[in-house]
Design a protein around this motif. Structure first.
Motif, PDB file in Angstrom:
ATOM      1  N   LEU A 196      -6.689  -5.403  -7.322  1.00 44.00           N
ATOM      2  CA  LEU A 196      -5.840  -5.887  -6.236  1.00 44.00           C
ATOM      3  C   LEU A 196      -4.860  -6.954  -6.720  1.00 44.00           C
ATOM      4  N   ALA A 197      -5.232  -7.657  -7.785  1.00 45.54           N
ATOM      5  CA  ALA A 197      -4.338  -8.677  -8.340  1.00 45.54           C
ATOM      6  C   ALA A 197      -3.174  -8.069  -9.101  1.00 45.54           C
ATOM      7  N   ASP A 198      -3.303  -6.799  -9.488  1.00 40.51           N
ATOM      8  CA  ASP A 198      -2.243  -6.094 -10.202  1.00 40.51           C
ATOM      9  C   ASP A 198      -1.365  -5.364  -9.188  1.00 40.51           C
ATOM     10  N   PRO A 199      -0.134  -5.804  -8.969  1.00 42.60           N
ATOM     11  CA  PRO A 199       0.708  -5.174  -7.944  1.00 42.60           C
ATOM     12  C   PRO A 199       1.058  -3.724  -8.242  1.00 42.60           C
ATOM     13  N   ASP A 200       0.867  -3.303  -9.488  1.00 36.61           N
ATOM     14  CA  ASP A 200       1.212  -1.932  -9.862  1.00 36.61           C
ATOM     15  C   ASP A 200       0.004  -1.001  -9.898  1.00 36.61           C
ATOM     16  N   SER A 201      -1.174  -1.507  -9.587  1.00 38.83           N
ATOM     17  CA  SER A 201      -2.358  -0.651  -9.583  1.00 38.83           C
ATOM     18  C   SER A 201      -2.272   0.338  -8.424  1.00 38.83           C
ATOM     19  N   PRO A 202      -2.907   1.500  -8.541  1.00 39.73           N
ATOM     20  CA  PRO A 202      -2.837   2.496  -7.459  1.00 39.73           C
ATOM     21  C   PRO A 202      -3.288   1.953  -6.109  1.00 39.73           C
ATOM     22  N   VAL A 203      -4.359   1.134  -6.104  1.00 42.46           N
ATOM     23  CA  VAL A 203      -4.840   0.625  -4.820  1.00 42.46           C
ATOM     24  C   VAL A 203      -3.851  -0.354  -4.211  1.00 42.46           C
ATOM     25  N   SER A 204      -3.234  -1.201  -5.029  1.00 39.43           N
ATOM     26  CA  SER A 204      -2.252  -2.153  -4.510  1.00 39.43           C
ATOM     27  C   SER A 204      -1.032  -1.430  -3.946  1.00 39.43           C
ATOM     28  N   VAL A 205      -0.569  -0.418  -4.668  1.00 41.23           N
ATOM     29  CA  VAL A 205       0.596   0.348  -4.210  1.00 41.23           C
ATOM     30  C   VAL A 205       0.295   1.026  -2.872  1.00 41.23           C
ATOM     31  N   GLU A 206      -0.900   1.619  -2.764  1.00 44.25           N
ATOM     32  CA  GLU A 206      -1.258   2.333  -1.541  1.00 44.25           C
ATOM     33  C   GLU A 206      -1.402   1.381  -0.358  1.00 44.25           C
ATOM     34  N   LEU A 207      -2.041   0.225  -0.589  1.00 52.53           N
ATOM     35  CA  LEU A 207      -2.221  -0.724   0.510  1.00 52.53           C
ATOM     36  C   LEU A 207      -0.884  -1.290   0.984  1.00 52.53           C
ATOM     37  N   ARG A 208       0.034  -1.543   0.054  1.00 50.75           N
ATOM     38  CA  ARG A 208       1.357  -2.025   0.461  1.00 50.75           C
ATOM     39  C   ARG A 208       2.098  -0.982   1.297  1.00 50.75           C
ATOM     40  N   ARG A 209       1.835   0.267   1.014  1.00 50.03           N
ATOM     41  CA  ARG A 209       2.524   1.344   1.717  1.00 50.03           C
ATOM     42  C   ARG A 209       2.081   1.449   3.175  1.00 50.03           C
ATOM     43  N   PHE A 217      -3.176  -9.538   2.345  1.00 45.70           N
ATOM     44  CA  PHE A 217      -3.719 -10.838   1.952  1.00 45.70           C
ATOM     45  C   PHE A 217      -5.166 -10.960   2.422  1.00 45.70           C
ATOM     46  N   ALA A 218      -5.439 -10.496   3.640  1.00 50.41           N
ATOM     47  CA  ALA A 218      -6.791 -10.588   4.184  1.00 50.41           C
ATOM     48  C   ALA A 218      -7.781  -9.765   3.365  1.00 50.41           C
ATOM     49  N   VAL A 219      -7.352  -8.589   2.875  1.00 51.24           N
ATOM     50  CA  VAL A 219      -8.236  -7.785   2.013  1.00 51.24           C
ATOM     51  C   VAL A 219      -8.609  -8.580   0.766  1.00 51.24           C
ATOM     52  N   ARG A 220      -7.600  -9.138   0.097  1.00 47.91           N
ATOM     53  CA  ARG A 220      -7.859  -9.903  -1.129  1.00 47.91           C
ATOM     54  C   ARG A 220      -8.742 -11.109  -0.834  1.00 47.91           C
ATOM     55  N   ASN A 221      -8.526 -11.735   0.310  1.00 48.72           N
ATOM     56  CA  ASN A 221      -9.306 -12.911   0.664  1.00 48.72           C
ATOM     57  C   ASN A 221     -10.757 -12.549   0.962  1.00 48.72           C
ATOM     58  N   ARG A 222     -10.984 -11.419   1.622  1.00 50.46           N
ATOM     59  CA  ARG A 222     -12.366 -11.001   1.898  1.00 50.46           C
ATOM     60  C   ARG A 222     -13.115 -10.717   0.602  1.00 50.46           C
ATOM     61  N   VAL A 223     -12.444 -10.112  -0.358  1.00 52.06           N
ATOM     62  CA  VAL A 223     -13.083  -9.859  -1.657  1.00 52.06           C
ATOM     63  C   VAL A 223     -13.420 -11.182  -2.336  1.00 52.06           C
ATOM     64  N   ARG A 224     -12.494 -12.136  -2.303  1.00 53.64           N
ATOM     65  CA  ARG A 224     -12.745 -13.449  -2.909  1.00 53.64           C
ATOM     66  C   ARG A 224     -13.936 -14.142  -2.248  1.00 53.64           C
ATOM     67  N   LEU A 225     -14.004 -14.080  -0.926  1.00 57.34           N
ATOM     68  CA  LEU A 225     -15.100 -14.739  -0.214  1.00 57.34           C
ATOM     69  C   LEU A 225     -16.441 -14.094  -0.545  1.00 57.34           C
ATOM     70  N   LEU A 226     -16.476 -12.773  -0.620  1.00 60.56           N
ATOM     71  CA  LEU A 226     -17.717 -12.090  -0.979  1.00 60.56           C
ATOM     72  C   LEU A 226     -18.172 -12.480  -2.381  1.00 60.56           C
ATOM     73  N   LEU A 227     -17.236 -12.565  -3.313  1.00 63.88           N
ATOM     74  CA  LEU A 227     -17.592 -12.970  -4.680  1.00 63.88           C
ATOM     75  C   LEU A 227     -18.000 -14.437  -4.749  1.00 63.88           C
TER      76      LEU A 227
END
Length: 247
Positions: A196-209, A217-227
């Motif tokens: 998710l930190a890589d803007p060119d990764s397939p998941v990042s591209v798809e989520l932006r779309r 931002f909330a997706v990335r934040n939820r992952v950070r909180l879980l970790l």
């Protein structure tokens, strides 16, 4: 994508769903939005699939109109990035009733008691799904959305009402709340965080779309909180904990 669907790899399944001829066979009348059971065929290969056209989505008060199909595809992108194969191969494409979500049909094992399965505490796939739902902020994980197969793998379906920027986790899978995340879950979340930190990764591209920037931002934040906390989340005091009906 490493799963196999009766001899069809996940990669080939995505290709078939993306390019094949989509033929509606019937409508799943229990679904709240237009959901069509279809066949998909190309190059001598045929499979069954589900087609949910955007035009058949009913308006919701808490999700923007016309976004549910994109959220289904976003859920597949997250599942694929985690490597957990929770969501069956899914694409967003044009069809007989306009653009929408097309997902490979999964034949569930009729011998599995879904209510009993939903209450299990020692099922690795189910616990993995609980973590996945926390990441995508699933507001509608019902018992009927569990798809156990005869080969023992557990899939999940119906991820249209996910990815809200507000905490709306509503699920039947609360049996691990407050318990430490497994090492497998932490490893998967760390992998997802990097992608998710890589803007060119397939998941990042798809989520932006398909999602807004606040939702991303909330997706990335939820992952950070879980970790950071390393535990399964608790229900929100401001939101119903279990969907209705739960089945």
């Amino acid at each position: 994508m490493t799963a196999s669907f009766e001899g069809l790899s996940a990669t080939d399944a995505v290709e078939l769903l993306s390019t094949g001829e989509l033929t509606p066979v019937g409508r799943l009348t229990d679904a709240s939005n237009a959901t069509l059971y279809c066949t998909i065929a190309a190059g001598g290969t045929e499979a069954a699939c589900v087609y949910k056209p955007v035009a058949g989505e009913r308006p919701l008060w808490d999700f923007p109109d016309g976004t549910l199909a994109g959220r289904e595809l976003s859920a597949f992108a997250v599942s694929d990035a985690l490597g957990w194969e929770i969501v069956p191969p899914t694409v967003y494409r044009d069809g007989p009733f306009g653009e929408g979500m097309v997902q490979l049909w999964i034949d569930g094992d009729p011998e599995v008691d879904l209510i009993e399965l939903s209450r299990a505490t020692d099922h690795e796939g189910l616990r993995r799904m609980a973590v996945f739902d926390a990441v995508i902020n699933n507001s509608d994980r019902k018992i009927g959305h569990l798809l156990p197969t005869r080969r023992g793998h557990l899939y999940g379906c119906d991820h249209g009402v996910c990815f809200s920027e507000e905490y709306k986790l509503r699920t039947v899978l609360w049996q691990w709340q407050g318990e430490p995340l497994t090492e497998e879950a932490l490893a998967g979340l760390a992998l997802l965080e990097g992608r998710l930190a890589d803007p060119d990764s397939p998941v990042s591209v798809e989520l932006r779309r398909h999602l807004t920037e606040p939702e991303n931002f909330a997706v990335r934040n939820r992952v950070r909180l879980l970790l950071h906390h390393k535990v399964h989340p608790y229900p929100s005091p401001d939101w119903p904990a279990i969907p209705w009906p739960p089945v």
